[in-house]
Scaffold this active site. Structure first.
Site, PDB file in Angstrom:
ATOM      1  N   CYS A 255    -129.875  32.769  46.986  1.00 45.38           N
ATOM      2  CA  CYS A 255    -128.554  32.210  46.707  1.00 45.38           C
ATOM      3  C   CYS A 255    -127.482  32.866  47.576  1.00 45.38           C
ATOM      4  CB  CYS A 255    -128.208  32.333  45.220  1.00 45.38           C
ATOM      5  SG  CYS A 255    -128.239  34.017  44.621  1.00 45.38           S
ATOM      6  N   THR A 256    -127.665  34.164  47.857  1.00 46.99           N
ATOM      7  CA  THR A 256    -126.727  34.859  48.747  1.00 46.99           C
ATOM      8  C   THR A 256    -126.776  34.232  50.132  1.00 46.99           C
ATOM      9  OG1 THR A 256    -127.080  36.910  47.574  1.00 46.99           O
ATOM     10  CG2 THR A 256    -126.151  37.099  49.767  1.00 46.99           C
TER      11      THR A 256
END
Ligand SMILES: [Zn+2]
Length: 481
Positions: A255-256
């Site tokens: 997700c980062t």
């Protein structure tokens, strides 16, 4: 000033042979002797003079714990002809170590490595030439150093470290590791710990027998950083005591990468993991393909621009997608020099050695702090061992059942050997292709192999540690098992 005085003195010594004062036929041997004296003049200074740090070794020398350092010509003779050092790994660190040790006076060196030379090694593994590509690293490195440094014998062992047994490792005074894998370090550490036998002193405490302790010197590098560590198995903190320092590699959360990239690597990973599968479908991309690397780099640069991030280059892209940490030749040189220095101090006892870890962070400057790793009292590798009570009449099969039931062990399919210090070890039972050779031992009673207090070395695929020490404590014959 002093160094050049020494050089002048060395030249004066050399004159008689060149002037032909020695009998005919002695020329070559005499010349070699003079060359050797000149070559090791700097080592002589350390071994024929004492100093404020001599005798400050933490545990004394291993050979004669009570013998203080006495400056003598014999120390160099000992290094040249008797001391045996094992270098594990003949890669970037290994090449440096072999060169440093050979030029520090060590005359008998063994090197073990299972790899062959790749063309990409040639920039820093300086004992190898283009013609050597494809040949074993250990063999080529040994040949090079033996040829280059007169009187040094380097023996090569082209095989995995696991191919050698306890008896083989016992012949060395020091083992120095130039490895890049945690697994190999762990295995060697466990091997070195298993060689130590314990004695029970008057107070009933089990203490390591110093004469069975073979020190390990561990070097490691990662980019501009490195470390040197001295391990006295079962005396100072061992590799297994501090295994928590090596957590499994943390992956960057996807997700980062997808939503909030913060650095160039995040942008590169996005192009590689998210954009590439969309662009190329199921077709798997070759990370080594320059075209693919260029494609990822270009996409990553676009994304980096979007998030105002700098630093996406082709080289960085290659490093990230191939998960490469660059090997820096100068880091190898510094760490190997520090390792060789420790080996020299341990073998000669001419100065206090490292206690017990040095960190080098060349990316930030030259500050290199040292600190002491503590022992973990319940370490499975270097602890005194797990004491297991058993009847001497019990069979080997029953012993293995006890090992399976014991909550501290819970072994599923143990292989067992007896450790008897300097006498080497003998196998009681081994799994795998050689199992049939040991099957007849299964029904024999334990007391026919070992006596009370015997130390067994047990390996089991169910246990992450390479081996476990089990100490047998015989119960009285009439007690239930
Ligand atoms: Zn330990």
């Amino acid at each position: 000033g002093r160094a050049s005085d020494g050089a002048k003195r060395g030249r004066r010594h050399a004159r008689p042979t060149r002037g032909g004062l020695l009998p005919r036929g002695c020329g070559r041997a005499a010349k070699q002797m003079v060359e050797e004296r000149e070559r090791f003049a700097h080592i002589s200074k350390l071994t024929t003079r004492t100093g404020p740090l001599a005798n400050a070794g933490n545990y004394g020398t291993l050979f004669e714990p009570s013998l203080p350092f006495e400056p003598s010509e014999m120390v160099l003779t000992f290094l040249r002809s008797h001391a045996r050092v094992l270098v594990v790994g003949a890669g970037g660190l290994g090449c440096e170590l072999l060169k440093d040790l050979a030029l520090s006076g060590f005359g008998k060196i063994d090197v073990i490595d299972m790899d062959t030379i790749d063309v990409s090694n040639l920039n820093r593994q300086f004992l190898f030439r283009k013609a050597d590509v494809g040949r074993p690293k250990a063999t080529v490195a040994a040949e090079f150093v033996s040829r280059r440094v007169q009187g040094v014998e380097v023996q090569a062992h082209y095989c995995p470290i696991q191919d050698k047994d306890a008896t083989w490792y016992q012949q060395f005074q020091v083992i120095v590791m130039g490895l890049d894998s945690i697994e190999a370090r762990r295995w060697l550490n466990a091997m070195a710990c298993s060689l130590v036998t314990f004695e029970t002193d008057a107070s009933g405490e089990r203490k390591p027998d110093l004469s069975t302790v073979i020190p390990l010197v561990d070097g490691g590098t990662e980019g501009f950083s490195g470390h040197v560590r001295v391990i006295y198995p079962c005396i100072s903190g061992c590799f297994e005591c501090t295994i928590d320092l090596f957590p499994p590699q943390q992956a960057v959360p996807l997700c980062t990468i997808a939503e909030t990239p913060r650095n160039a690597a995040h942008c590169i990973l996005y192009a590689h993991l998210v954009e590439a599968p969309k662009a190329f479908g199921d077709e798997k991309q070759d990370k080594d393909d320059p075209q693919y690397q260029a494609w990822v780099c270009q996409r990553a640069q676009q994304r980096a621009m979007q998030f105002d991030i700098a630093g996406v280059t082709l080289m960085h892209t290659q490093g990230v997608i191939k998960n490469i940490i660059p090997a820096i030749a100068s880091t190898n040189a510094i760490v190997a020099a520090a390792c060789s220095n420790e080996v020299f101090k341990i073998v000669t006892n001419s100065a206090a050695y490292l206690n017990n870890n040095l960190m080098y962070m060349g990316g930030q400057g030259v500050y290199a702090p040292t600190f002491e790793y503590q022992r973990n009292p319940s370490c499975i590798a270097c602890g005194a061992g797990i004491v297991l009570g058993i009847s001497p009449r019990a069979s080997l099969t029953l012993l293995m059942e006890a090992m399976a039931d014991d909550p501290r062990l819970r072994l599923k399919s143990p292989s067992i050997r007896i450790e008897s210090g300097a006498l080497g070890s003998s196998t009681l039972y081994m799994r795998g292709p050689l199992e049939s050779h040991f099957r007849s031992n299964l029904e024999a009673s334990i007391s026919s192999f070992v006596s009370d207090g015997a130390q067994l070395i047990v390996t089991d695929p169910a246990v992450p540690s390479p081996c476990i020490k089990v100490v047998l404590e015989f119960t009285k014959a009439d007690e239930p098992m």
